[in-house]
Design a protein around this motif. Structure first.
Motif, PDB file in Angstrom:
ATOM      1  N   THR A  39       0.843  -1.190   0.000  1.00 27.88           N
ATOM      2  CA  THR A  39       0.000   0.000   0.000  1.00 27.88           C
ATOM      3  C   THR A  39       0.882   1.245   0.000  1.00 27.88           C
ATOM      4  O   THR A  39       2.049   1.196   0.376  1.00 27.88           O
ATOM      5  N   ALA A  40       0.298   2.353  -0.399  1.00 26.61           N
ATOM      6  CA  ALA A  40       1.025   3.624  -0.421  1.00 26.61           C
ATOM      7  C   ALA A  40       1.141   4.166   0.999  1.00 26.61           C
ATOM      8  O   ALA A  40       0.271   3.922   1.834  1.00 26.61           O
ATOM      9  N   PRO A  41       2.203   4.907   1.287  1.00 24.90           N
ATOM     10  CA  PRO A  41       2.371   5.483   2.631  1.00 24.90           C
ATOM     11  C   PRO A  41       1.350   6.595   2.883  1.00 24.90           C
ATOM     12  O   PRO A  41       0.884   7.248   1.965  1.00 24.90           O
ATOM     13  N   TYR A  47       7.487   4.755   9.183  1.00 26.27           N
ATOM     14  CA  TYR A  47       7.504   3.333   8.858  1.00 26.27           C
ATOM     15  C   TYR A  47       8.854   2.741   9.230  1.00 26.27           C
ATOM     16  O   TYR A  47       9.887   3.205   8.767  1.00 26.27           O
ATOM     17  N   GLN A  48       8.823   1.705  10.032  1.00 26.84           N
ATOM     18  CA  GLN A  48      10.038   1.052  10.505  1.00 26.84           C
ATOM     19  C   GLN A  48      10.021  -0.389  10.035  1.00 26.84           C
ATOM     20  O   GLN A  48       9.105  -1.139  10.341  1.00 26.84           O
ATOM     21  N   TYR A  62      10.159  -1.246  -1.978  1.00 25.13           N
ATOM     22  CA  TYR A  62       9.200  -1.887  -1.092  1.00 25.13           C
ATOM     23  C   TYR A  62       9.834  -2.127   0.271  1.00 25.13           C
ATOM     24  O   TYR A  62      10.963  -2.578   0.365  1.00 25.13           O
ATOM     25  N   GLN A  63       9.054  -1.828   1.306  1.00 22.94           N
ATOM     26  CA  GLN A  63       9.506  -1.999   2.680  1.00 22.94           C
ATOM     27  C   GLN A  63       8.516  -2.894   3.408  1.00 22.94           C
ATOM     28  O   GLN A  63       7.305  -2.723   3.289  1.00 22.94           O
ATOM     29  N   GLN A  64       9.042  -3.862   4.159  1.00 22.12           N
ATOM     30  CA  GLN A  64       8.189  -4.704   4.980  1.00 22.12           C
ATOM     31  C   GLN A  64       8.094  -4.079   6.363  1.00 22.12           C
ATOM     32  O   GLN A  64       9.097  -3.894   7.045  1.00 22.12           O
ATOM     33  N   PHE A  69       3.301  -4.522   3.647  1.00 21.82           N
ATOM     34  CA  PHE A  69       4.280  -3.975   2.716  1.00 21.82           C
ATOM     35  C   PHE A  69       3.859  -2.562   2.327  1.00 21.82           C
ATOM     36  O   PHE A  69       2.692  -2.296   2.067  1.00 21.82           O
ATOM     37  N   ILE A  70       4.840  -1.665   2.293  1.00 21.68           N
ATOM     38  CA  ILE A  70       4.618  -0.278   1.898  1.00 21.68           C
ATOM     39  C   ILE A  70       5.466  -0.009   0.667  1.00 21.68           C
ATOM     40  O   ILE A  70       6.638  -0.383   0.622  1.00 21.68           O
ATOM     41  N   VAL A  71       4.873   0.643  -0.337  1.00 19.01           N
ATOM     42  CA  VAL A  71       5.615   0.998  -1.543  1.00 19.01           C
ATOM     43  C   VAL A  71       5.921   2.495  -1.487  1.00 19.01           C
ATOM     44  O   VAL A  71       5.029   3.313  -1.347  1.00 19.01           O
ATOM     45  N   HIS A  72       7.210   2.835  -1.542  1.00 19.65           N
ATOM     46  CA  HIS A  72       7.676   4.223  -1.457  1.00 19.65           C
ATOM     47  C   HIS A  72       8.211   4.657  -2.823  1.00 19.65           C
ATOM     48  O   HIS A  72       8.802   3.855  -3.547  1.00 19.65           O
ATOM     49  N   GLN A  73       8.054   5.935  -3.139  1.00 19.46           N
ATOM     50  CA  GLN A  73       8.631   6.509  -4.353  1.00 19.46           C
ATOM     51  C   GLN A  73      10.086   6.868  -4.076  1.00 19.46           C
ATOM     52  O   GLN A  73      10.389   7.483  -3.044  1.00 19.46           O
TER      53      GLN A  73
END
Length: 112
Positions: A39-41, A47-48, A62-64, A69-73
């Motif tokens: 998902t988008a932040p 987010y850690q 992508y960060q777990q 999962f978060i998708v960052h630009q």
């Protein structure tokens, strides 16, 4: 996955391997990561978690964060993300700062 990274996408109810099969980045545990659920932040959040994958072609990473999962630009983040590293990403409007986490700070010590 014997130390290999395979990217797959679903096309007409069949999984297709896209890209090349590469050695997994150091620090990432073997397993299946469903980053398509990312998902988008949300603005003003922090987010850690571990960076799982950097997609230079689409300028995202992508960060777990726990089990999500978060998708960052890439262009929104100050600093260079490195796959396999634990980081804290804090948003302030459209911009974000990336800070490496010190793993030793998060460990608990039991004294007898």
């Amino acid at each position: 996955m014997n130390g290999q990274k395979i990217l797959q996408t679903q096309n007409n109810n069949h999984w297709e391997t896209i890209g090349t099969i590469k050695k997994v980045d150091e620090g990432i545990k073997p397993g299946v990561y469903n980053i398509y659920l990312a998902t988008a932040p949300v603005d003003k959040n922090q987010y850690q978690g571990q960076i799982i994958y950097i997609d230079k072609e689409n300028s995202v990473f992508y960060q777990q964060v726990k089990k999500d999962f978060i998708v960052h630009q890439l262009k929104a983040v100050d600093g260079k993300p490195v796959a396999g590293k634990d980081v804290v990403i804090a948003y302030d409007g459209e911009k974000a700062t990336l800070t490496l986490m010190d793993i030793l700070k998060n460990k608990r010590i039991l004294r007898i």
